[in-house]
Design a protein around this motif. Structure first.
Motif, PDB file in Angstrom:
ATOM      1  N   PHE A 176       0.821  -1.214   0.000  1.00  0.00           N
ATOM      2  CA  PHE A 176       0.000   0.000   0.000  1.00  0.00           C
ATOM      3  C   PHE A 176       0.854   1.262   0.000  1.00  0.00           C
ATOM      4  N   ALA A 177       2.071   1.191   0.493  1.00  0.00           N
ATOM      5  CA  ALA A 177       2.967   2.341   0.395  1.00  0.00           C
ATOM      6  C   ALA A 177       3.331   2.606  -1.070  1.00  0.00           C
ATOM      7  N   ALA A 178       3.584   1.535  -1.816  1.00  0.00           N
ATOM      8  CA  ALA A 178       3.881   1.683  -3.247  1.00  0.00           C
ATOM      9  C   ALA A 178       2.685   2.285  -3.982  1.00  0.00           C
ATOM     10  N   LEU A 179       1.489   1.813  -3.664  1.00  0.00           N
ATOM     11  CA  LEU A 179       0.277   2.359  -4.277  1.00  0.00           C
ATOM     12  C   LEU A 179       0.158   3.851  -3.974  1.00  0.00           C
ATOM     13  N   ALA A 180       0.289   4.204  -2.697  1.00  0.00           N
ATOM     14  CA  ALA A 180       0.144   5.609  -2.289  1.00  0.00           C
ATOM     15  C   ALA A 180       1.179   6.495  -2.975  1.00  0.00           C
ATOM     16  N   SER A 181       2.371   5.959  -3.209  1.00  0.00           N
ATOM     17  CA  SER A 181       3.418   6.764  -3.843  1.00  0.00           C
ATOM     18  C   SER A 181       3.169   6.967  -5.333  1.00  0.00           C
ATOM     19  N   GLN A 182       2.361   6.104  -5.941  1.00  0.00           N
ATOM     20  CA  GLN A 182       2.157   6.152  -7.389  1.00  0.00           C
ATOM     21  C   GLN A 182       0.926   6.931  -7.833  1.00  0.00           C
ATOM     22  N   VAL A 183      -0.032   7.129  -6.946  1.00  0.00           N
ATOM     23  CA  VAL A 183      -1.249   7.830  -7.368  1.00  0.00           C
ATOM     24  C   VAL A 183      -1.056   9.335  -7.245  1.00  0.00           C
ATOM     25  N   LYS A 184      -1.780  10.066  -8.079  1.00  0.00           N
ATOM     26  CA  LYS A 184      -1.641  11.514  -8.084  1.00  0.00           C
ATOM     27  C   LYS A 184      -2.559  12.194  -7.081  1.00  0.00           C
ATOM     28  N   SER A 185      -3.629  11.517  -6.688  1.00  0.00           N
ATOM     29  CA  SER A 185      -4.570  12.136  -5.764  1.00  0.00           C
ATOM     30  C   SER A 185      -4.303  11.659  -4.335  1.00  0.00           C
ATOM     31  N   ARG A 186      -5.224  11.963  -3.448  1.00  0.00           N
ATOM     32  CA  ARG A 186      -5.032  11.719  -2.020  1.00  0.00           C
ATOM     33  C   ARG A 186      -5.319  10.268  -1.630  1.00  0.00           C
ATOM     34  N   VAL A 187      -4.659   9.839  -0.545  1.00  0.00           N
ATOM     35  CA  VAL A 187      -4.817   8.492  -0.005  1.00  0.00           C
ATOM     36  C   VAL A 187      -4.967   8.602   1.509  1.00  0.00           C
ATOM     37  N   LEU A 188      -5.959   7.891   2.051  1.00  0.00           N
ATOM     38  CA  LEU A 188      -6.153   7.800   3.496  1.00  0.00           C
ATOM     39  C   LEU A 188      -5.835   6.376   3.929  1.00  0.00           C
ATOM     40  N   ILE A 189      -4.958   6.241   4.909  1.00  0.00           N
ATOM     41  CA  ILE A 189      -4.586   4.939   5.455  1.00  0.00           C
ATOM     42  C   ILE A 189      -5.049   4.911   6.911  1.00  0.00           C
ATOM     43  N   VAL A 190      -5.913   3.963   7.236  1.00  0.00           N
ATOM     44  CA  VAL A 190      -6.479   3.850   8.578  1.00  0.00           C
ATOM     45  C   VAL A 190      -5.878   2.626   9.257  1.00  0.00           C
ATOM     46  N   VAL A 191      -5.312   2.842  10.436  1.00  0.00           N
ATOM     47  CA  VAL A 191      -4.649   1.772  11.180  1.00  0.00           C
ATOM     48  C   VAL A 191      -5.222   1.708  12.596  1.00  0.00           C
ATOM     49  N   PRO A 192      -5.063   0.561  13.271  1.00  0.00           N
ATOM     50  CA  PRO A 192      -5.662   0.431  14.604  1.00  0.00           C
ATOM     51  C   PRO A 192      -4.801   0.931  15.764  1.00  0.00           C
ATOM     52  N   SER A 193      -3.518   1.243  15.539  1.00  0.00           N
ATOM     53  CA  SER A 193      -2.668   1.561  16.683  1.00  0.00           C
ATOM     54  C   SER A 193      -1.573   2.565  16.318  1.00  0.00           C
ATOM     55  N   THR A 194      -0.992   3.141  17.357  1.00  0.00           N
ATOM     56  CA  THR A 194       0.139   4.056  17.180  1.00  0.00           C
ATOM     57  C   THR A 194       1.296   3.344  16.485  1.00  0.00           C
ATOM     58  N   GLU A 195       1.589   2.136  16.914  1.00  0.00           N
ATOM     59  CA  GLU A 195       2.691   1.381  16.334  1.00  0.00           C
ATOM     60  C   GLU A 195       2.517   1.196  14.822  1.00  0.00           C
ATOM     61  N   LEU A 196       1.308   0.824  14.386  1.00  0.00           N
ATOM     62  CA  LEU A 196       1.080   0.634  12.951  1.00  0.00           C
ATOM     63  C   LEU A 196       1.048   1.958  12.198  1.00  0.00           C
ATOM     64  N   ARG A 197       0.617   3.045  12.853  1.00  0.00           N
ATOM     65  CA  ARG A 197       0.675   4.361  12.212  1.00  0.00           C
ATOM     66  C   ARG A 197       2.126   4.722  11.933  1.00  0.00           C
ATOM     67  N   GLU A 198       2.983   4.551  12.939  1.00  0.00           N
ATOM     68  CA  GLU A 198       4.399   4.868  12.774  1.00  0.00           C
ATOM     69  C   GLU A 198       5.061   3.943  11.752  1.00  0.00           C
ATOM     70  N   GLN A 199       4.731   2.655  11.786  1.00  0.00           N
ATOM     71  CA  GLN A 199       5.288   1.701  10.817  1.00  0.00           C
ATOM     72  C   GLN A 199       4.875   2.075   9.401  1.00  0.00           C
ATOM     73  N   SER A 200       3.627   2.447   9.221  1.00  0.00           N
ATOM     74  CA  SER A 200       3.145   2.829   7.892  1.00  0.00           C
ATOM     75  C   SER A 200       3.902   4.039   7.362  1.00  0.00           C
ATOM     76  N   ILE A 201       4.101   5.021   8.204  1.00  0.00           N
ATOM     77  CA  ILE A 201       4.834   6.221   7.792  1.00  0.00           C
ATOM     78  C   ILE A 201       6.275   5.869   7.438  1.00  0.00           C
ATOM     79  N   ASP A 202       6.896   5.013   8.239  1.00  0.00           N
ATOM     80  CA  ASP A 202       8.273   4.579   7.938  1.00  0.00           C
ATOM     81  C   ASP A 202       8.354   3.887   6.580  1.00  0.00           C
TER      82      ASP A 202
END
Length: 139
Positions: free
Chosen positions: A39-65
């Motif tokens: 999903f990081a690759a997908l988000a990097s390739q699209v021209k419009s906005r992407v919302l990623i919803v995660v259940p925890s702080t740890e997964l939010r930070e991991q997703s950003i990394d």
């Protein structure tokens, strides 16, 4: 992109990119096979906005990394507690930060433009629907 997807990751990404507007899809991959990279690759390739919803702080930070690993120049916002970066191209938020009954974050996010993709990481742990007051954002 600074990393090369594995063949099964590329296949999953290609399938998601073929989804027509309004359709929904679920990517199921075993633990530790790189769903976040997909999903990081997908988000990097699209021209419009992407919302990623995660259940925890740890997964939010991991997703950003992982997003930064794929492309360090991405415009990534974080939404949780006092983090309120709702105007970014890619927004990573905890579920609770969007579903609290007093929250106006979804409305404020959408005032900055609609999301082409809404990605739920660890979707099986969620127990709350996210929807707009008028029902237009109903999952």
């Amino acid at each position: 992109m600074s990393i090369v997807l594995r063949p099964y990751q590329q296949e999953a990404l290609d399938i998601v990119k073929e989804i027509k507007p309004g359709e929904r899809a679920l990517i199921v991959l075993p633990t530790a096979t790189g769903k976040t990279i997909v999903f990081a690759a997908l988000a990097s390739q699209v021209k419009s906005r992407v919302l990623i919803v995660v259940p925890s702080t740890e997964l939010r930070e991991q997703s950003i990394d992982k997003l930064k690993l794929v492309d360090s120049t991405l415009d990534i916002g974080s939404v949780q507690a006092s983090l309120d970066e709702v105007n970014s191209k890619i927004v990573v938020s905890t579920r609770q930060s969007l579903t609290h009954f007093k929250s106006t974050r979804i409305e404020r996010m959408l005032s900055n433009g609609e999301f082409e993709y809404v990605i739920f990481d660890e979707c099986l742990v969620g127990d709350t629907l996210i929807c707009m007051k008028d029902g237009s954002f109903n999952f």
